[in-house]
Scaffold this active site. Structure first.
Site, PDB file in Angstrom:
ATOM      1  N   HIS A  89      -2.879 -14.035   2.371  1.00 29.93           N
ATOM      2  CA  HIS A  89      -1.800 -13.100   2.662  1.00 29.93           C
ATOM      3  C   HIS A  89      -0.591 -13.324   1.754  1.00 29.93           C
ATOM      4  CE1 HIS A  89       1.501 -11.473   5.393  1.00 29.93           C
ATOM      5  NE2 HIS A  89       0.674 -10.461   5.322  1.00 29.93           N
TER       6      HIS A  89
ATOM      7  N   ASN B  34       1.134   3.260  15.676  1.00 24.85           N
ATOM      8  CA  ASN B  34       1.225   1.866  16.125  1.00 24.85           C
ATOM      9  C   ASN B  34       0.401   1.632  17.388  1.00 24.85           C
ATOM     10  OD1 ASN B  34       2.986   1.282  14.047  1.00 24.85           O
ATOM     11  ND2 ASN B  34       4.815   1.232  15.320  1.00 24.85           N
TER      12      ASN B  34
ATOM     13  N   TYR C 123       9.869  -0.368   2.975  1.00 22.44           N
ATOM     14  CA  TYR C 123       9.918  -1.677   3.625  1.00 22.44           C
ATOM     15  C   TYR C 123      11.012  -2.501   2.962  1.00 22.44           C
ATOM     16  CZ  TYR C 123       5.139  -1.036   5.577  1.00 22.44           C
ATOM     17  OH  TYR C 123       4.032  -0.594   6.246  1.00 22.44           O
TER      18      TYR C 123
ATOM     19  N   ARG D 145      -6.681  -6.091   7.184  1.00 23.34           N
ATOM     20  CA  ARG D 145      -7.093  -5.208   8.271  1.00 23.34           C
ATOM     21  C   ARG D 145      -6.804  -3.744   7.976  1.00 23.34           C
ATOM     22  NH1 ARG D 145      -4.575  -7.332  13.278  1.00 23.34           N
ATOM     23  NH2 ARG D 145      -6.341  -8.762  13.317  1.00 23.34           N
TER      24      ARG D 145
ATOM     25  N   ARG E  24      -2.589  -5.616  -0.077  1.00 23.56           N
ATOM     26  CA  ARG E  24      -2.634  -4.163   0.097  1.00 23.56           C
ATOM     27  C   ARG E  24      -1.945  -3.523  -1.095  1.00 23.56           C
ATOM     28  NH1 ARG E  24      -3.811  -3.514   5.638  1.00 23.56           N
ATOM     29  NH2 ARG E  24      -2.895  -5.094   7.011  1.00 23.56           N
TER      30      ARG E  24
END
Length: 712
Positions: free
Chosen positions: A462, A79, A495, A432, A402
């Site tokens: 997105h 991070n 997640y 990104r 992604r």
């Protein structure tokens, strides 16, 4: 100072689209013009560091298994790399604009120093935690050894490894009048070497790049052991004299640099977006230097040499105890020793899908909500696989931000095209750090006959939406999946995200309009059910926050319950302040950055903000508005940040089934608010306080509770 008890004036008009440079210049001007009002908002970069501090706290948490604690150390370090590559460059640019101003006006320069001051104790804690964990791992056979700890036989075999695998890829670079200081690429680990000429006695500096983990493993297995490792830079350092025959090696110490990696694309001038991004990716490793990390054992004169050559400012220098770049420790954290890892689990299947083998029939019976990872992401994969094989399916449209390299989603889209279906996929090339991967996936899909769109100029796509058009007895029917997370089976296992499967005709019509907007020249500016950024989402959110104030009554108190990853947008924060001043009760679950200051009398005393960091990354976005008793619940891909509301294509969808809405409100959000193990409460001064069970109070780890409730 501004009177914070005065009513907040709302800003409802979204700003125009800007380039990154224009945005930063605009923000710098805004900071100068509104300096007296800054106490309304927390610094976003310091708020981000506070989030990463909560990640570090999980590495220190004795309730977590040892390898999970090591994993959190690696996540913390990874991070930080992204923070310096993306967040800090903007601050540096704004700081440069402030040169020549009085110290009182140099708020951004102060932020750079504040970042360093905030980080230094965190880095010390990281080093201390690693040193505490390693001895605890040793009884299980996991050891990180120093090269000097190896016995003679191990050193002999390690020398063979160095000679055959390492030495051929090393390149010593001397620094002298004929050899300028070498350019050092982003995130590269180097050895600073000082050698002395035996005849002249003159010392010379040289740099040796440690091979990246894509070339050689950073954690070198020790011969004759299973889980013993030594760092690659120590292997190189132990044999460094081989690179400088005839010279005396006086010093050899590691250092690492980080560079600006935020792509600035001039999209409007591009003839081909894919080619533009490929070109910009090649420049990423040559960005401006933003951080220098050095080993604490490095002599001061050698440090000064590196600092002078790199021309780096004091606030960009970080001295580390122990190994640099703990992100490379993920392989150790992934070792399969069950007692050192979180208990495995089998995700559940929603009853509607478990009891009906036909996914399309199940969706026709009623909307289906998926809660990952507690419920299987395989349900989404099965939907696409079934669509690829079903002869009645005519069209599949899909957004891809992604995904994983072996994604079954990509395979399903490819199979659908092979089966003669019309398949369109928007692959966001500007995701990104996944730009190169997405270029690869886009080309593979194109070769399979999928119609691929490479994102949109000026906007990053997105949203997470799939549209399936199927011919049925009563005509064409549209099946839609809308999610809060990426179509990535691997991240879906770690997640927390929400997905909605529906065949609601109005949502289907909205999905059709959305894809026409994404793939064609549509200028769609209204939707039936979807809230779409940058078209309608910002204004609708502002309107719904304001509506809570307007509908608030004694018998129907206003209530907002929302969960997101980041809350940064000034207009929405001011709207929440205004609602709080009117008496609306607001509970916010914000995982990461939060610039809203809660609990301030006369401003935000009716707002509570908590963050939850645990086994799973809290990634879902859920928004609940009481609406005078006629509650509205939404899920979607958007955080409450300017980038999501103004510079991305985002989709937020209503959950209109009352039972599903109740589940999100009561079984997810309200449950999370009761957590006393992984939850942190944001204080008015910006500090986060961790909740702890009171004496004799039952531990409530809500992620564990949700796992148990959905166990497959």
């Amino acid at each position: 100072m501004q009177n914070v008890t005065a009513p907040i004036e709302l800003e409802t008009d979204p700003p125009p689209a800007e380039t990154r440079t224009e945005r930063r210049a605009s923000l710098a001007a805004h900071l100068r013009a509104t300096k007296p009002k800054q106490e309304l908002f927390f610094n976003r970069e310091l708020s981000w560091l506070a989030f990463n501090e909560r990640v570090l706290a999980e590495a220190c948490n004795p309730y977590n298994p040892l390898l999970e604690r090591l994993k959190f150390l690696a996540i913390f370090s990874n991070n930080l790399d992204e923070f310096f590559m993306i967040h800090v460059p903007g601050l540096r640019e704004r700081a440069a604009e402030e040169t020549g101003r009085t110290p009182e006006d140099r708020a951004v320069s102060d932020s750079l120093r504040a970042i360093q001051a905030r980080l230094e104790p965190m880095l010390a804690l990281r080093a201390q935690t690693l040193q505490e964990l390693l001895p605890q791992l040793a009884p299980y056979g996991i050891r990180l050894l120093r090269y000097d700890d190896l016995d003679a036989a191990q050193k002999a075999r390690m020398q063979v490894y160095f000679d055959e695998d390492v030495f051929p890829v090393l390149t010593p670079l001397a620094v002298d009048p004929g050899h300028p200081f070498p350019y050092i690429s982003n995130l590269s680990l180097s050895l600073a070497v000082v050698v002395r000429h035996p005849q002249t006695g003159q010392d010379r500096f040289a740099r040796v790049k440690v091979p990246a983990r894509a070339v050689l493993p950073r954690l070198v297995p020790v011969p004759g052991s299973k889980w013993h490792f030594v760092l690659l830079e120590e292997v190189v350092a132990a044999h460094i004299a081989r690179l400088f025959p005839g010279m005396e090696v006086r010093a050899c110490h590691p250092f690492r640099i980080t560079r600006d990696a935020d792509l600035e694309l001039q999209e409007e001038a591009a003839d081909d977006l894919l080619e533009l991004i490929e070109e910009e990716l090649s420049k990423r490793r040559f960005g401006e230097l933003v951080r220098l990390e050095m080993d604490s054992t490095m002599p001061e004169d050698l440090r000064n040499t590196i600092i002078a050559e790199l021309k780096i400012a004091p606030e960009e220098i970080y001295i580390n105890d122990g190994p640099l770049n703990l992100a490379d420790f993920f392989p150790i954290a992934s070792i399969d020793i069950p007692e050192l890892r979180d208990p495995p689990f089998v995700p559940g299947i929603p009853p509607a899908l478990k009891n009906n083998a036909d996914v399309f029939d199940a969706i026709r019976q009623g909307d289906i909500l998926l809660h990952h990872p507690y419920q299987s992401f395989g349900c989404v994969v099965d939907l696409l696989r079934r669509a690829a094989e079903d002869p009645q399916v005519l069209t599949i449209k899909h957004t891809l931000y992604r995904t994983s390299g072996d994604s079954p989603i990509l395979q399903a889209l490819t199979d659908a095209a092979d089966n003669g279906k019309q398949v369109a996929c928007l692959v966001e090339l500007k995701a990104r750090f996944d730009e190169a991967n997405n270029i690869t996936w886009a080309r593979q899909l194109e070769k399979s006959g999928v119609h691929v769109v490479y994102g949109m100029l000026g906007l990053k796509t997105h949203c997470k939406v799939t549209l399936i058009v199927r011919r049925e007895d009563d005509g064409l029917r549209r099946y839609i999946h809308v999610g809060t997370g990426n179509y990535n089976p691997k991240t879906a296992a770690v997640y927390t995200d929400i997905g909605l499967m529906t065949c609601n005709p109005e949502i289907g019509a909205d999905a059709t309009d959305l894809f026409n907007f994404l793939t064609g020249y549509s200028r769609q500016d209204s939707y039936r059910k979807f809230l779409v950024a940058p078209v309608t989402l910002r204004q609708r959110l502002l309107d719904m926050v304001k509506r809570e104030t307007e509908k608030r009554a004694k018998e129907n108190p206003g209530r907002i319950l929302a969960k997101m990853n980041g809350l940064v947008d000034p207009a929405l924060i001011k709207a929440l302040y205004a609602a709080s001043q009117a008496g609306v009760q607001i509970d916010l679950i914000v995982r990461g950055m939060c610039c809203l200051r809660p609990g301030v009398p006369g401003l935000s005393e009716n707002i509570r903000v908590m963050s939850l960091v645990g086994r799973f990354l809290e990634h879902s976005r859920i928004f609940c508005f009481h609406n005078g008793g006629d509650e509205e619940v939404y899920i979607g891909s958007a955080d409450w940040m300017p980038r999501n509301l103004d510079r991305r294509v985002e989709v937020v969808a209503p959950v209109e089934n009352a039972e599903l809405g109740r589940y999100l409100r009561e079984d997810v959000l309200s449950l999370l608010l009761t957590d006393n193990c992984q939850a942190w409460d944001l204080q008015p001064d910006g500090q986060y306080l961790r909740r702890r069970p009171a004496p004799h109070q039952r531990r409530r780890n809500t992620q564990e509770m949700l796992l148990e409730a959905n166990r497959g």
